[in-house]
Design an enzyme around this catalytic site. Structure first.
Site, PDB file in Angstrom:
ATOM      1  N   ARG A 104       0.827  -1.218   0.000  1.00  0.00           N
ATOM      2  CA  ARG A 104       0.000   0.000   0.000  1.00  0.00           C
ATOM      3  C   ARG A 104       0.855   1.259   0.000  1.00  0.00           C
ATOM      4  O   ARG A 104       0.316   2.366   0.120  1.00  0.00           O
ATOM      5  CB  ARG A 104      -0.944   0.007   1.175  1.00  0.00           C
ATOM      6  CG  ARG A 104      -0.254  -0.128   2.521  1.00  0.00           C
ATOM      7  CD  ARG A 104      -1.260   0.088   3.593  1.00  0.00           C
ATOM      8  NE  ARG A 104      -0.758  -0.340   4.894  1.00  0.00           N
ATOM      9  CZ  ARG A 104      -1.417  -0.164   6.003  1.00  0.00           C
ATOM     10  NH1 ARG A 104      -2.594   0.422   5.979  1.00  0.00           N
ATOM     11  NH2 ARG A 104      -0.920  -0.571   7.146  1.00  0.00           N
ATOM     12  N   ASP A 136      -6.496  -4.093   0.443  1.00  0.00           N
ATOM     13  CA  ASP A 136      -7.024  -3.040  -0.433  1.00  0.00           C
ATOM     14  C   ASP A 136      -6.031  -1.928  -0.769  1.00  0.00           C
ATOM     15  O   ASP A 136      -6.363  -1.005  -1.506  1.00  0.00           O
ATOM     16  CB  ASP A 136      -8.284  -2.434   0.209  1.00  0.00           C
ATOM     17  CG  ASP A 136      -7.998  -1.873   1.611  1.00  0.00           C
ATOM     18  OD1 ASP A 136      -6.819  -1.828   2.017  1.00  0.00           O
ATOM     19  OD2 ASP A 136      -8.973  -1.493   2.292  1.00  0.00           O
ATOM     20  N   GLY A 137      -4.840  -1.970  -0.165  1.00  0.00           N
ATOM     21  CA  GLY A 137      -3.862  -0.924  -0.484  1.00  0.00           C
ATOM     22  C   GLY A 137      -4.133   0.410   0.193  1.00  0.00           C
ATOM     23  O   GLY A 137      -3.453   1.399  -0.075  1.00  0.00           O
ATOM     24  N   ASP A 276      11.170  -6.780   7.367  1.00  0.00           N
ATOM     25  CA  ASP A 276      10.677  -5.892   6.306  1.00  0.00           C
ATOM     26  C   ASP A 276      10.397  -4.498   6.863  1.00  0.00           C
ATOM     27  O   ASP A 276      10.099  -3.581   6.100  1.00  0.00           O
ATOM     28  CB  ASP A 276       9.404  -6.460   5.660  1.00  0.00           C
ATOM     29  CG  ASP A 276       8.325  -6.780   6.680  1.00  0.00           C
ATOM     30  OD1 ASP A 276       8.608  -7.537   7.628  1.00  0.00           O
ATOM     31  OD2 ASP A 276       7.203  -6.270   6.546  1.00  0.00           O
TER      32      ASP A 276
HETATM   33  P1  AMP Z   1       3.293  -4.110   7.978  1.00  0.00           P
HETATM   34  O1  AMP Z   1       3.195  -5.141   9.050  1.00  0.00           O
HETATM   35  O2  AMP Z   1       2.350  -2.954   8.124  1.00  0.00           O
HETATM   36  O3  AMP Z   1       4.691  -3.653   7.755  1.00  0.00           O
HETATM   37  O4  AMP Z   1       2.809  -4.808   6.625  1.00  0.00           O
HETATM   38  C1  AMP Z   1       3.285  -6.045   6.177  1.00  0.00           C
HETATM   39  C2  AMP Z   1       2.938  -6.265   4.732  1.00  0.00           C
HETATM   40  O5  AMP Z   1       1.533  -6.176   4.525  1.00  0.00           O
HETATM   41  C3  AMP Z   1       3.556  -5.250   3.778  1.00  0.00           C
HETATM   42  O6  AMP Z   1       3.896  -5.931   2.599  1.00  0.00           O
HETATM   43  C4  AMP Z   1       2.431  -4.282   3.560  1.00  0.00           C
HETATM   44  O7  AMP Z   1       2.567  -3.592   2.341  1.00  0.00           O
HETATM   45  C5  AMP Z   1       1.223  -5.208   3.543  1.00  0.00           C
HETATM   46  N1  AMP Z   1      -0.028  -4.504   3.889  1.00  0.00           N
HETATM   47  C6  AMP Z   1      -0.417  -4.077   5.107  1.00  0.00           C
HETATM   48  N2  AMP Z   1      -1.626  -3.484   5.045  1.00  0.00           N
HETATM   49  C7  AMP Z   1      -2.020  -3.527   3.747  1.00  0.00           C
HETATM   50  C8  AMP Z   1      -3.179  -3.076   3.029  1.00  0.00           C
HETATM   51  N3  AMP Z   1      -4.194  -2.459   3.623  1.00  0.00           N
HETATM   52  N4  AMP Z   1      -3.201  -3.296   1.699  1.00  0.00           N
HETATM   53  C9  AMP Z   1      -2.192  -3.924   1.072  1.00  0.00           C
HETATM   54  N5  AMP Z   1      -1.095  -4.377   1.685  1.00  0.00           N
HETATM   55  C10 AMP Z   1      -0.999  -4.183   3.010  1.00  0.00           C
HETATM   56 MG    MG Z   2       5.954  -2.832   6.743  1.00  0.00          MG
END
Ligand code: AMP
Ligand code: MG
Length: 524
Positions: A104, A136-137, A276
């Site tokens: 996203r 949903d991004g 990540d």
């Molecule tokens: P995070 O734990 O927030 O760092 O997210 C982990 C992974 O999930 C990353 O690849 C993010 O881009 C993906 N991600 C989190 N929330 C969304 C969302 N609403 N739509 C698409 N990808 C998401």
């Molecule tokens: Mg992340």
């Protein structure tokens, strides 16, 4: 804004996904996919950081123009922008999670400011990308307010961090099941424009390494060293230079150590230290279910998803950062003929962390130097603060006001959360302040100088979880003033700001167990 100059080195120099479109896919042999933000219905600027706007050379008049919200809401690309989503993997909660990528976040481009600095502009919540999987991004207002405010608060506290230029609401609703209990709600959507010299993470290197794509891994390493660590390059640079790579790895270890030591200084708990979410530049990145320590507690984690194992609890952050670096080192193994340089880099982490922690102890206690005995004393203080449920920020701020010739617990009357625990630990704390005062008297720093030192590292104002939540509650009702005021307070966290006592108080009882105030969900 039209004056922004772009030099998009990442997309120019690195291999792109040959497929186009937003459909979810595994992307092999490429480090990013070209993708534009998906337009939103009614972008409206809620808040911006004037420091970041100035850094980028964006005039306040431009910020106020309707075009600004269009660009930073993802509806319009400026000349020179080339938007993309990066491809990376990561270890989540200790396990390899495969390809993740910017699901996203969409980078708009790399702008070069008047001082010649490179700043990548990235929208978070700008719509689906090939890495969105089934999501949903988008991002909701509450998590965007938190990311926007905390990025800037951390910067003003002197903690290495990505920055935030703007917070824009989209006019669209986003469905989120905040408690993962089968009750999704429509929430207001928002987009933050994040700003950093680079958003490359450990996971960008791990993915090609795990896939055995050493050529791609090597391209990314060479690119990162040349663009983001150019100070390491000497005249006779050659990209097969193992010593250079070794020093680069050690630099990443050093920066990570300094970053985490800062977190421990101010009481910041990241909450999702997956690989990540670890920046190659040692910047705090990806503000999700993070939290701030109110009552001192090494065992606290803000992240409800982490409540069981408490992997990402406050006191464990230094070990987790080290573990993450071992994952990063593992990804780099194919680029070294022996493991020795990688071990040396990891040792650098341990050494720099210890030295930084000592510096922080000395600074927090107002001592010229931190001896072994002082470090021991600080650790015993932490144990006491935890047992007594004392507020970390209030305690250290008050410590500079202790009368070193007649030390008592009177300056700390306002820092406790639990009467019984306070009473139980008063004798221990009293003994501690008496010993501390004697130590300070021996140290011989002039009192005014010592107080000034202490007040420059022990903040009066931090982004307490409940303060952020109050600003969010108001913003969700259409009142942005709470965000503006909090941002303004947090711009000068070390100054006593008359009339703003309410931002420097203990967490109120109602917030102890309220969602958003003590427990944060990953749903954002
Ligand atoms: P995070 O734990 O927030 O760092 O997210 C982990 C992974 O999930 C990353 O690849 C993010 O881009 C993906 N991600 C989190 N929330 C969304 C969302 N609403 N739509 C698409 N990808 C998401
Ligand atoms: Mg992340």
């Amino acid at each position: 804004m039209q004056n922004l100059r772009f030099d998009n080195s990442f997309v120019r120099q690195l291999p792109a996904d040959p497929e186009s479109g937003r459909h979810p896919r595994q992307v092999q042999g490429a480090l990013y996919s070209r993708v534009d933000p998906t337009p939103v219905s009614a972008p409206r600027l809620v808040a911006h950081s004037r420091e970041v706007a100035a850094l980028l050379g964006i005039a306040e008049a431009s910020v106020a123009s309707p075009a600004f919200a269009q660009v930073f809401g993802g509806n319009v690309l400026l000349d020179g922008m080339q938007s993309y989503a990066a491809n990376y993997g990561g270890h989540q909660f200790g396990h390899w999670a495969g390809q993740l990528g910017d699901g996203r976040a969409i980078t708009l481009g790399e702008t070069i400011n008047a001082a010649g600095q490179r700043w990548e502009l990235q929208l978070k919540g700008a719509g689906p990308t090939p890495y969105s999987r089934r999501a949903d991004g988008r991002a909701v207002l509450r998590s965007s307010v938190r990311e926007f405010l905390c990025s800037e608060a951390m910067f003003h506290l002197g903690v290495p961090t990505t920055r935030a230029l703007s917070l824009v609401t989209t006019g669209d609703r986003v469905m989120r099941d905040m408690f993962y209990d089968g009750n999704p709600q429509a929430e207001p959507g928002a987009i933050v424009c994040r700003v950093a010299p680079s958003f490359i993470r450990f996971g960008n290197f791990e993915l090609p390494a795990v896939r055995g794509d050493v050529a791609l891994l090597k391209r990314l390493v060479d690119f990162t060293i040349q663009r983001d660590f150019s100070e390491l390059l000497t005249g006779d640079y050659n990209d097969a230079d193992e010593a250079l790579r070794a020093e680069w790895f050690a630099q990443v270890c050093e920066r990570t150590a300094r970053m985490v030591a800062h977190w421990m200084r101010v009481g910041f708990v990241h909450g999702v230290m997956n690989t990540d979410n670890m920046s190659i530049l040692g910047l705090t990145i990806d503000y999700g279910p993070y939290g701030w320590i109110d009552n001192f507690d090494f065992d606290w984690t803000p992240n409800t998803t982490d409540a069981q194992g408490r992997r990402y609890r406050f006191g464990q952050q230094p070990e987790i950062a080290y573990w993450n670096l071992t994952r990063f080192a593992n990804a780099l193994v194919p680029l070294f003929t022996s493991l020795e340089p990688l071990h040396a880099g990891l040792q650098r982490y341990a050494d720099v962390y210890d030295a930084s922690e000592r510096n922080n102890f000395a600074a927090k206690l107002g001592l010229a130097e931190c001896s072994d005995e002082d470090a021991e004393s600080m650790r015993s203080l932490y144990t006491l603060l935890q047992a007594a449920e004392a507020d970390m920020t209030l305690f250290f701020r008050a410590l500079s006001g202790l009368d070193m010739h007649a030390p008592t617990l009177a300056p700390f009357n306002h820092v406790f959360y639990d009467e019984a625990k306070r009473e139980q630990n008063e004798p221990g704390l009293h003994a501690w302040v008496v010993r501390y005062a004697a130590r300070v008297r021996r140290d011989g720093l002039p009192p005014a100088e010592r107080r000034a030192h202490m007040r420059a590292v022990n903040p009066r104002y931090v982004l307490r979880n409940y303060l952020a939540q109050q600003a969010i509650d108001r913003a969700e009702q259409g009142d942005d003033a709470g965000i503006h005021e909090l941002l303004d307070v947090l711009r000068r966290p070390f100054d006593d700001q008359p009339g703003r006592q309410q931002f420097a108080q203990r967490r109120p009882e109602w917030a102890r167990n309220r969602a958003g105030c003590s427990m944060l969900s990953c749903s954002s």
